[in-house]
Design a protein around this motif. Structure first.
Motif, PDB file in Angstrom:
ATOM      1  N   VAL A  81      -3.277 -90.327 -11.639  1.00 23.49           N
ATOM      2  CA  VAL A  81      -4.280 -91.572 -12.389  1.00 23.49           C
ATOM      3  C   VAL A  81      -3.515 -91.244 -13.813  1.00 23.49           C
ATOM      4  N   ILE A  82      -3.431 -92.539 -14.558  1.00 24.92           N
ATOM      5  CA  ILE A  82      -2.967 -92.752 -15.944  1.00 24.92           C
ATOM      6  C   ILE A  82      -3.720 -93.970 -16.337  1.00 24.92           C
ATOM      7  N   CYS A  83      -4.710 -93.964 -17.525  1.00 21.75           N
ATOM      8  CA  CYS A  83      -5.392 -95.174 -17.976  1.00 21.75           C
ATOM      9  C   CYS A  83      -6.199 -95.635 -17.045  1.00 21.75           C
ATOM     10  N   GLY A  84      -6.772 -95.095 -15.963  1.00 23.09           N
ATOM     11  CA  GLY A  84      -7.636 -95.614 -15.012  1.00 23.09           C
ATOM     12  C   GLY A  84      -6.909 -96.173 -13.806  1.00 23.09           C
ATOM     13  N   TYR A  85      -5.689 -96.145 -13.864  1.00 22.92           N
ATOM     14  CA  TYR A  85      -4.811 -96.756 -12.391  1.00 22.92           C
ATOM     15  C   TYR A  85      -4.068 -95.674 -11.928  1.00 22.92           C
ATOM     16  N   ARG A  86      -4.195 -95.825 -10.656  1.00 24.00           N
ATOM     17  CA  ARG A  86      -3.059 -94.956  -9.852  1.00 24.00           C
ATOM     18  C   ARG A  86      -1.928 -95.523  -9.679  1.00 24.00           C
ATOM     19  N   ILE A  87      -0.927 -94.587 -10.059  1.00 24.12           N
ATOM     20  CA  ILE A  87       0.457 -94.830 -10.598  1.00 24.12           C
ATOM     21  C   ILE A  87       0.909 -95.713  -9.195  1.00 24.12           C
ATOM     22  N   GLU A  88       0.638 -94.838  -7.849  1.00 23.04           N
ATOM     23  CA  GLU A  88       1.419 -95.299  -6.735  1.00 23.04           C
ATOM     24  C   GLU A  88       0.854 -96.516  -6.048  1.00 23.04           C
ATOM     25  N   ALA A  89      -0.282 -96.957  -6.675  1.00 23.91           N
ATOM     26  CA  ALA A  89      -0.823 -98.136  -6.269  1.00 23.91           C
ATOM     27  C   ALA A  89      -0.566 -99.336  -7.092  1.00 23.91           C
ATOM     28  N   HIS A  97       6.583 -98.504 -14.170  1.00 21.22           N
ATOM     29  CA  HIS A  97       7.656 -97.846 -15.125  1.00 21.22           C
ATOM     30  C   HIS A  97       6.804 -97.374 -16.402  1.00 21.22           C
ATOM     31  N   VAL A  98       6.009 -98.427 -16.903  1.00 29.93           N
ATOM     32  CA  VAL A  98       5.146 -97.979 -18.294  1.00 29.93           C
ATOM     33  C   VAL A  98       4.445 -96.915 -18.127  1.00 29.93           C
ATOM     34  N   ARG A  99       3.859 -96.983 -16.809  1.00 27.79           N
ATOM     35  CA  ARG A  99       2.665 -95.926 -16.508  1.00 27.79           C
ATOM     36  C   ARG A  99       3.369 -94.638 -16.097  1.00 27.79           C
ATOM     37  N   TYR A 100       4.813 -94.854 -15.506  1.00 27.95           N
ATOM     38  CA  TYR A 100       5.539 -93.478 -15.375  1.00 27.95           C
ATOM     39  C   TYR A 100       5.567 -92.606 -16.702  1.00 27.95           C
ATOM     40  N   LEU A 101       5.825 -93.589 -17.577  1.00 28.68           N
ATOM     41  CA  LEU A 101       6.319 -92.767 -19.042  1.00 28.68           C
ATOM     42  C   LEU A 101       4.943 -92.473 -19.677  1.00 28.68           C
ATOM     43  N   ASP A 102       3.752 -93.185 -19.625  1.00 25.02           N
ATOM     44  CA  ASP A 102       2.586 -92.670 -20.201  1.00 25.02           C
ATOM     45  C   ASP A 102       2.255 -91.286 -19.440  1.00 25.02           C
TER      46      ASP A 102
END
Length: 121
Positions: A81-89, A97-102
């Motif tokens: 989870v990053i910034c309240g979002y589950r990346i895989e979802a 991709h931006v959340r991968y970097l974050d």
């Protein structure tokens, strides 16, 4: 939490140059270096230090940034989870991709070992 079209559009238009200083600040506050940050970015995108600098000077949007990137084949191993979002979802590829970097920057700042961050086997 699902991303909205407005959220995805906002991320696409955001410039890498506007976020990069925040990445540097975040990792340096936790005792990591700008070189380690660049290593993480290079692992994910294929961009070396010079290319990162070019994209900053150009004020490339995240959309342009990731269009030009050669995403690491192991990027799909980035979960959580990053910034309240589950990346895989996240369904929108650019937002993912931006959340991968974050997530990688967050792991670096939290002191995770580089081989774990870079998903080395």
């Amino acid at each position: 939490m699902k991303t909205t079209p407005e959220h995805n559009a906002r991320i696409a238009k955001m410039t890498f140059a506007s976020v990069y200083p925040h990445y540097i600040s975040k990792v340096e506050k936790k005792g990591r270096t700008q070189e380690e940050l660049q290593e993480v970015i290079q692992w994910l995108t294929g961009f070396d230090k010079n290319k990162i600098q070019e994209l900053i000077i150009e004020k490339a949007s995240f959309e342009t940034f990731f269009q030009r990137a050669a995403l690491n084949p192991n990027a799909h191993l980035i979960h959580g989870v990053i910034c309240g979002y589950r990346i895989e979802a996240i369904e929108n590829p650019l937002t993912k991709h931006v959340r991968y970097l974050d997530k990688l920057v967050d792991e670096l700042a939290k002191g995770r070992k580089m081989e774990k961050i870079l998903r080395s086997k």
